[in-house]
Design a protein around this motif. Structure first.
Motif, PDB file in Angstrom:
ATOM      1  N   GLU A   1     104.218  59.354  19.626  1.00 49.33           N
ATOM      2  CA  GLU A   1     103.873  60.142  18.442  1.00 49.33           C
ATOM      3  C   GLU A   1     104.513  61.526  18.490  1.00 49.33           C
ATOM      4  O   GLU A   1     104.983  62.042  17.466  1.00 49.33           O
ATOM      5  CB  GLU A   1     102.355  60.235  18.321  1.00 49.33           C
ATOM      6  CG  GLU A   1     101.721  58.908  17.927  1.00 49.33           C
ATOM      7  CD  GLU A   1     100.223  58.848  18.188  1.00 49.33           C
ATOM      8  OE1 GLU A   1      99.642  59.890  18.560  1.00 49.33           O
ATOM      9  OE2 GLU A   1      99.644  57.757  18.022  1.00 49.33           O
TER      10      GLU A   1
ATOM     11  N   SER B   1     100.798  58.565  22.724  1.00 51.50           N
ATOM     12  CA  SER B   1     100.910  59.995  22.442  1.00 51.50           C
ATOM     13  C   SER B   1     102.338  60.484  22.636  1.00 51.50           C
ATOM     14  O   SER B   1     102.834  61.308  21.853  1.00 51.50           O
ATOM     15  CB  SER B   1      99.952  60.794  23.337  1.00 51.50           C
ATOM     16  OG  SER B   1      98.607  60.520  23.003  1.00 51.50           O
TER      17      SER B   1
ATOM     18  N   ASN C   1      98.226  57.322  26.438  1.00 50.04           N
ATOM     19  CA  ASN C   1      99.209  58.326  26.855  1.00 50.04           C
ATOM     20  C   ASN C   1     100.614  57.965  26.379  1.00 50.04           C
ATOM     21  O   ASN C   1     101.380  58.831  25.943  1.00 50.04           O
ATOM     22  CB  ASN C   1      99.196  58.477  28.378  1.00 50.04           C
ATOM     23  CG  ASN C   1      97.959  59.176  28.899  1.00 50.04           C
ATOM     24  OD1 ASN C   1      97.326  59.955  28.192  1.00 50.04           O
ATOM     25  ND2 ASN C   1      97.605  58.899  30.140  1.00 50.04           N
TER      26      ASN C   1
END
Length: 229
Positions: free
Chosen positions: A131, A128, A125
């Motif tokens: 990113e 992410s 998480n």
């Protein structure tokens, strides 16, 4: 002191229960109005958003000038896990168009605030979020989880090993991706793998002295991130 800690633990536990039963599970409404009032960044502005849980949420109350004097935006929400932060990341970070985001997350996942979760998923998480930020030209600072050797609201859980493992995962990922890793843990841990009493009343959340240790470390990491390619 024990009574105060127990009271604080009860508040945190109730927040976790509310999060599980709330239809606005990620609590996107929390900062909706505040976000609507944030203007587009001025030319040359180096806006910074702090994304996190209660440690970030309480930071601005302990030292509001740190945020107001540095053009920092606090988007912490008490009790949140990384999954909740990931859901609200666009509203509370990307849409504010910061130059840098400082992510501090994971301790509530270890505390199982929303139930058990694998450390790989917790790290995933956070990855992410990083990113998403980088895809939107936002520099990233990934913070270590702060030391903790007990949870007042989850006394059956010993977090020491998981804190260490999660930090190792985050540090390795940051090194692989050229992301700045902000190591609060090493600077704040005591000989029992916890957060010392001089930095915290409950062993999890920093007091003002604890935040004063964190602040220059955060600013150094932000400066490094701004210089990165």
């Amino acid at each position: 002191m024990k009574t105060a800690i127990q009271f604080f633990a009860l508040i945190l536990f109730s927040l976790a229960v509310k999060a599980q039963n709330n239809p606005d599970w990620p609590n996107i409404k929390r900062y909706e109005e505040a976000n609507s009032k944030v203007a587009a960044p001025a030319k040359g502005e180096k806006r910074v958003v702090y994304m996190g849980d209660s440690i970030t949420d309480f930071w601005i109350n302990n030292d509001s000038t740190f945020f107001t004097h540095n053009n920092y935006y606090d988007r912490g929400i008490s009790g949140q896990t990384t999954g909740q932060m990931l859901v609200r990341f666009r509203e509370d970070v990307i849409n504010l168009k910061p130059a840098v985001v400082v992510i501090l997350a994971g301790i509530n996942d270890i505390a199982e605030n929303n139930g058990p979760s694998k450390l790989e998923d917790v790290a995933g998480n956070i990855k992410s979020m990083a990113e998403l930020a980088r895809a939107n030209n936002i520099k990233v600072v990934i913070s270590s989880v702060l030391p903790a050797n007990a949870f007042p609201w989850r006394p059956a859980i010993n977090p020491v090993e998981k804190v260490s493992r999660l930090n190792s995962m985050l540090k390795q990922y940051a090194a692989e991706k050229g992301i700045v890793y902000l190591d609060y843990f090493t600077k704040m841990v005591d000989d029992k793998a916890g957060l010392p009493a001089k930095y915290s009343k409950d062993g999890v959340h920093p007091n003002l002295e604890g935040y004063k240790v964190m602040e220059p470390l955060a600013q150094q990491a932000i400066a490094k991130a701004l210089k990165s390619k």
